[in-house]
Design an enzyme around this catalytic site. Structure first.
Site, mmCIF file in Angstrom:
data_model
loop_
_atom_site.group_PDB
_atom_site.id
_atom_site.type_symbol
_atom_site.label_atom_id
_atom_site.label_comp_id
_atom_site.label_asym_id
_atom_site.label_seq_id
_atom_site.Cartn_x
_atom_site.Cartn_y
_atom_site.Cartn_z
ATOM 1 N N TYR A 9 2.580 19.545 -18.720
ATOM 2 C CA TYR A 9 3.478 19.546 -17.563
ATOM 3 C C TYR A 9 4.504 18.432 -17.679
ATOM 4 C CZ TYR A 9 4.908 19.639 -12.658
ATOM 5 O OH TYR A 9 5.633 19.714 -11.501
ATOM 6 N N LYS A 13 8.700 18.683 -18.433
ATOM 7 C CA LYS A 13 9.701 18.079 -17.547
ATOM 8 C C LYS A 13 10.610 17.135 -18.328
ATOM 9 C CE LYS A 13 8.682 16.806 -13.375
ATOM 10 N NZ LYS A 13 8.061 16.228 -12.184
#
Length: 114
Positions: A9, A13
């Protein structure tokens, strides 16, 4: 979800933010007067976060991963005005930026280390 694989994750990003900043200044974007920007929301009350926010254990996980200076997490309507501005004619000169709309999470996590 982020708690299942936080490294993936966070890495995605970071990759997206780097792509945005490198791409936004290119002739086919900024040179063509197309303003490419992003938004970095913190925890937002959505169906994705509902299960975590519904119990004390989940809220503790979120508080550790993404602390918030505000007394509560954002609702989508707290983020929407920034998105509307970025997509509007009023945004005439912002290029390659990623404003944080996170209730202070970035400041709490990184402090002066920007």
């Amino acid at each position: 979800m982020a708690r299942d694989n936080p490294l993936a994750y966070a890495s995605s990003k970071l990759a997206l933010s780097r792509w945005l900043r490198r791409t936004a200044v290119l002739d086919q974007w900024a040179g063509a007067r197309i303003l490419l920007n992003g938004v970095a929301p913190g925890t937002v009350r959505t169906p994705m976060t509902a299960s975590l926010l519904s119990n004390e254990e989940g809220r503790a996980i979120l508080a550790q991963a993404t602390p918030c200076a505000m007394p509560d997490y954002a609702d989508p309507q707290d983020i929407a005005p920034l998105l509307a501005f970025l997509a509007s004619a009023d945004n005439r000169y912002m290029v390659g930026q990623i404003p944080f709309v996170d209730g202070g999470s970035d400041v709490l996590l990184r402090g002066d280390d920007v």
